[in-house]
Scaffold this motif. Structure first.
Motif, mmCIF file in Angstrom:
data_model
loop_
_atom_site.group_PDB
_atom_site.id
_atom_site.type_symbol
_atom_site.label_atom_id
_atom_site.label_comp_id
_atom_site.label_asym_id
_atom_site.label_seq_id
_atom_site.Cartn_x
_atom_site.Cartn_y
_atom_site.Cartn_z
ATOM 1 N N PRO B 222 38.917 -28.063 46.180
ATOM 2 C CA PRO B 222 40.141 -27.777 45.421
ATOM 3 C C PRO B 222 40.526 -26.309 45.421
ATOM 4 O O PRO B 222 41.712 -25.978 45.333
ATOM 5 N N ASP B 225 42.416 -25.696 48.475
ATOM 6 C CA ASP B 225 43.708 -26.324 48.263
ATOM 7 C C ASP B 225 44.642 -25.418 47.473
ATOM 8 O O ASP B 225 45.813 -25.264 47.769
ATOM 9 N N MET B 226 44.094 -24.824 46.427
ATOM 10 C CA MET B 226 44.888 -23.946 45.571
ATOM 11 C C MET B 226 45.333 -22.706 46.336
ATOM 12 O O MET B 226 46.461 -22.249 46.217
ATOM 13 N N LEU B 227 44.434 -22.151 47.149
ATOM 14 C CA LEU B 227 44.777 -20.938 47.876
ATOM 15 C C LEU B 227 45.874 -21.197 48.893
ATOM 16 O O LEU B 227 46.635 -20.307 49.237
ATOM 17 N N ALA B 228 45.932 -22.455 49.379
ATOM 18 C CA ALA B 228 46.926 -22.752 50.410
ATOM 19 C C ALA B 228 48.339 -22.679 49.873
ATOM 20 O O ALA B 228 49.278 -22.555 50.643
ATOM 21 N N GLY B 229 48.506 -22.755 48.548
ATOM 22 C CA GLY B 229 49.852 -22.811 48.010
ATOM 23 C C GLY B 229 50.269 -21.606 47.202
ATOM 24 O O GLY B 229 51.301 -21.630 46.551
ATOM 25 N N VAL B 230 49.472 -20.543 47.237
ATOM 26 C CA VAL B 230 49.811 -19.352 46.453
ATOM 27 C C VAL B 230 51.184 -18.831 46.885
ATOM 28 O O VAL B 230 51.470 -18.778 48.080
ATOM 29 N N PRO B 231 52.036 -18.462 45.920
ATOM 30 C CA PRO B 231 53.376 -17.987 46.279
ATOM 31 C C PRO B 231 53.333 -16.835 47.262
ATOM 32 O O PRO B 231 52.504 -15.931 47.147
ATOM 33 N N THR B 232 54.239 -16.845 48.231
ATOM 34 C CA THR B 232 54.185 -15.853 49.298
ATOM 35 C C THR B 232 54.513 -14.451 48.819
ATOM 36 O O THR B 232 54.095 -13.470 49.436
ATOM 37 N N VAL B 233 55.245 -14.317 47.688
ATOM 38 C CA VAL B 233 55.496 -12.976 47.181
ATOM 39 C C VAL B 233 54.199 -12.272 46.845
ATOM 40 O O VAL B 233 54.085 -11.051 46.987
ATOM 41 N N VAL B 234 53.212 -13.047 46.365
ATOM 42 C CA VAL B 234 51.941 -12.423 46.020
ATOM 43 C C VAL B 234 51.306 -11.827 47.272
ATOM 44 O O VAL B 234 50.809 -10.695 47.258
ATOM 45 N N TYR B 235 51.345 -12.597 48.369
ATOM 46 C CA TYR B 235 50.836 -12.051 49.619
ATOM 47 C C TYR B 235 51.636 -10.832 50.057
ATOM 48 O O TYR B 235 51.084 -9.845 50.543
ATOM 49 N N VAL B 273 46.111 -14.223 56.787
ATOM 50 C CA VAL B 273 45.387 -14.580 55.572
ATOM 51 C C VAL B 273 46.099 -15.709 54.837
ATOM 52 O O VAL B 273 45.480 -16.605 54.268
ATOM 53 N N LEU B 276 45.441 -19.055 56.575
ATOM 54 C CA LEU B 276 44.031 -19.390 56.750
ATOM 55 C C LEU B 276 43.623 -20.643 55.981
ATOM 56 O O LEU B 276 42.954 -21.518 56.538
ATOM 57 N N PRO B 277 43.983 -20.800 54.693
ATOM 58 C CA PRO B 277 43.558 -22.017 53.994
ATOM 59 C C PRO B 277 44.106 -23.290 54.639
ATOM 60 O O PRO B 277 43.403 -24.298 54.686
#
Lengths: 297, 412
Positions: B222, B225-235, B273, B276-277
């Protein structure tokens, strides 16, 4: 054969050397894989760590007594805009997604047409968000003349983006309900619709809710479509309704990210913290609900 | 009365029709037979009437929302009314009244049909099936709408400028040519991002599946899974705040201080990065599907675990991993925020205000946001580039899905 010959075949020097090489190669590859995993984990730890540090720093300054800046209140404008937009998105995407999933799972005859619909949903799920922004610009703002930069248009555009994900999640939730429930309901005389609404949907509800939360989490993080439909210009006050021009949290962060002025930095950091925490909360809740929906029948 | 108000008005009419029909059906008294109890419950009479009231009226409201601005503009042009808002108001009221008439007509028809022997159940079933089919077709409709709007939006440019101009960049002042943008996209998205994401993603997937205790694996799933959806603004913020200064510093120490190259590196690394998830998730799925019997057989004949990986698992999981890589590539190509934020950050760091944004998506963004130059030449260019991105990502998606689908069928 005598023992000595057998033993020497197994324990020959060549064979031992070969085994040593293979064991060493095994250890090397194992360490290599571990290194890759650690590097990935480390990269993400760095990402989340720096973001949280920035965010907490920003939050601390924003709420510090005697602070001159009004970061907290200006973040509230963006947060309110985000809230309205995500609510509009959910209101549009959730019914469409659930109804579409119901059709695909319960009514669709297996065949070319159904496969075509499934293919179009998969294709839509992979379209870059900026193209949805262009679509919103052309259709919602251009042809329909809906109010620019409003949560209504933002919600419409984001609903198009999140709908495929909603359909896929809803399909999983509906498929998980065992066939026995369907058969039993129809056996005591329920019509198809009665079976779906009164028996199937209530049982699939945690999974559906989880899908909705995941969709909302995704909608919360989108920036480019909202920017393209006009959000982000400086707005006078917090949006009162769906028709007023608004901004959104990620849009706010995007526009002020490269500004190094200390007040702006603190505000952006705080916004990042709010965004990240909201995302983690929504995603965590969705996972919890998904686990709940995986009850043993 | 705005279209939105008409919409809610029609919903109100539907509610009234629902109540009336249900009351009328309940008024017939107790059901004459067991069969009647099933085929004609009062609530379903209510729904029947409600749908007949709302459906035609709502369809009309939808059509009218599209047509009335056109009609209003026509009326203004012919000079028979003072100003566009007045014309819109005029047509809005016509639409509202027509919608009400339609709603009443539909409701009247439906309520009149409520009778003790009316088999309402089959009709409601059919209505529901149509509604569900329409929802499912919505995805198809949206895909069509995107294609049409991209084609229509870029038509002015494609009709006017020859392909050579678009490729070399003469279609809008200061905008790089399409070929240069494509190469930028490929270098950032395909080359650097994939170089970061694919090895790390596959390695972490391998490690998670084969070298980690099941309890840890269940908890790690999980999280990925969570990392795969982090908002792109954060990146993007991460790229701007943390990565860009580091790369600036690194490049300075090595000796190449080219702002463009720094931007490319920053964007490429952070993009890698980000995907990657996703790569890790699909790779893990593919690796887990390799049949346990084959694994046991390989270990039984004496292969070391890593030899099993090299000779058995990787070749067997390859189609699945490849499909996942194609999907991740499509996502990387379509990503905008990270590239734009990285470019801004690099520009700020190197005091160089003219860092040419060099991916297709970033250029689309630049053109679409350039409201100062919001003229006829610029927006069609954005749509034309958008069409190119659409075609590329669609192809990658379809091929990737196809590969994944075929791989899953082999191993189900």
């Amino acid at each position: 054969m005598s023992d000595a010959i057998v033993r020497s075949a197994w324990r020959s020097d060549a064979r031992q050397a070969g085994l040593r090489k293979r064991r060493a190669a095994d250890r090397r590859l194992r360490r290599f894989a571990l290194g890759g995993a650690l590097l990935s984990a480390g990269g993400f730890a760095l990402l989340l760590g720096t973001m949280l540090v920035h965010g907490v720093g920003g939050a601390a300054l924003a709420f510090a007594p005697g602070s001159e800046s009004s970061s907290a209140s200006t973040i509230w404008e963006a947060a309110r805009g985000s809230l309205l937009t995500v609510a509009a998105t959910l209101a549009l995407a959730f019914p469409l997604g659930v109804l579409g999933a119901l059709y695909l799972e319960e009514y669709a005859p297996p065949g070319r047409w159904t496969r075509g619909i499934e293919l179009s949903i998969d294709a839509l799920a992979g379209v870059p968000p900026i193209l949805f922004g262009l679509l919103g610009l052309a259709v919602f703002l251009g042809t329909l003349h809906l109010p620019r930069a409003s949560p209504l248009v933002g919600g419409l555009t984001l609903a198009l983006i999140t709908m495929p994900g909603m359909v896929i999640a809803a399909r999983t939730a509906i498929a998980r309900v065992p066939g026995a429930i369907r058969d039993a309901a129809m056996a005591i005389g329920a019509s198809r619709i009665q079976m779906l609404v009164d028996h199937l949907l209530p049982l699939a509800w945690p999974g559906l809710l989880s899908g909705a939360l995941l969709g909302m989490a995704r909608a919360l993080g989108e920036t480019v479509p909202l920017l393209v439909i006009g959000m982000g210009a400086s707005i006078a006050s917090a949006p009162a309704g769906l028709h007023d021009p608004a901004t959104a949290l990620p849009v706010d962060i995007f526009l002020s990210a490269h500004d190094r002025h200390p007040l702006v930095l603190e505000r952006t950091g705080f916004a990042i913290l709010v965004l990240l925490l909201s995302y983690l909360l929504m995603h965590g809740l969705a996972c919890y609900l998904r686990n709940r929906s995986e009850t043993r029948w | 009365m705005t279209p939105l108000a008409s919409f809610f008005l029609v919903l109100g009419f539907g509610l009234i029709a629902w109540l009336i029909a249900r009351a009328k059906a309940a008024d017939f008294g107790p059901p004459l037979s067991k069969r009647d109890r099933f085929i004609a419950p009062p609530t379903q009479h209510g729904w029947y009437a409600a749908v007949w009231t709302m459906a035609p009226a709502l369809l009309f409201v939808a059509l009218w929302t599209v047509l009335s601005p056109v009609l209003a503009a026509d009326m203004v042009r012919r000079g028979s009314v003072a100003g566009y808002p007045a014309a819109r108001w005029h047509f809005d009221w016509i639409g509202a009244i027509a919608a009400m008439v339609l709603a009443c007509a539909g409701g009247g028809y439906a309520i009149a049909r409520v009778a003790p022997e009316f088999v309402v159940r089959t009709r409601v079933e059919r209505m529901a099936a149509i509604a569900l089919l329409a929802s499912a077709l919505a995805a198809l409709l949206i895909l069509l709408a995107i294609t049409v709007s991209l084609l229509a939006g870029s038509a002015p440019l494609l009709g006017r400028a020859p392909i050579g101009d678009i490729l070399s960049g003469n279609y809008a002042a200061g905008a790089p040519g399409a070929l240069r943008l494509l190469s930028g996209t490929l270098v950032i998205g395909a080359a650097i991002a994939m170089a970061v994401a694919v090895p790390l993603g596959v390695l972490s997937a391998l490690y998670l599946v084969h070298f980690v205790a099941p309890a840890t694996r269940r908890r790690a799933g999980p999280i990925v899974d969570m990392l795969a959806g982090v908002p792109t603004v954060v990146y993007g913020y991460f790229a701007a705040m943390t990565v860009a200064p580091v790369i600036h510093h690194l490049d300075a120490t090595i000796g190449l201080s080219n702002a463009w190259w720094e931007g490319v590196q920053t964007a490429g690394v952070v993009l890698g990065v980000m995907i990657l998830p996703s790569v890790s998730l699909t790779a893990r799925d593919a690796i887990e599907r390799v049949s346990g019997a084959m694994l046991d057989g390989s270990l039984a004949i004496g292969a070391k675990p890593t030899e099993t990986i090299r000779h058995l698992i990787l070749p067997a999981a390859l189609p699945g991993v490849a499909g996942g890589v194609l999907l991740a590539l499509s996502r990387a190509i379509g990503e905008t925020t990270i590239v734009v934020m990285a470019a801004f950050a690099v520009a700020a760091l190197s005091r160089d205000p003219v860092v040419p944004v060099t991916t297709l998506t970033a250029q689309i963004f630049d053109l679409a946001m350039d409201t100062a130059r919001f003229d006829a030449t610029v927006l069609p260019a954005a749509f034309a580039l958008g069409l190119a991105v659409f075609v590329v990502t669609l192809l990658l998606n379809l091929i990737g899905q196809h590969v994944l689908h075929r791989h899953r069928q082999t191993y189900v």
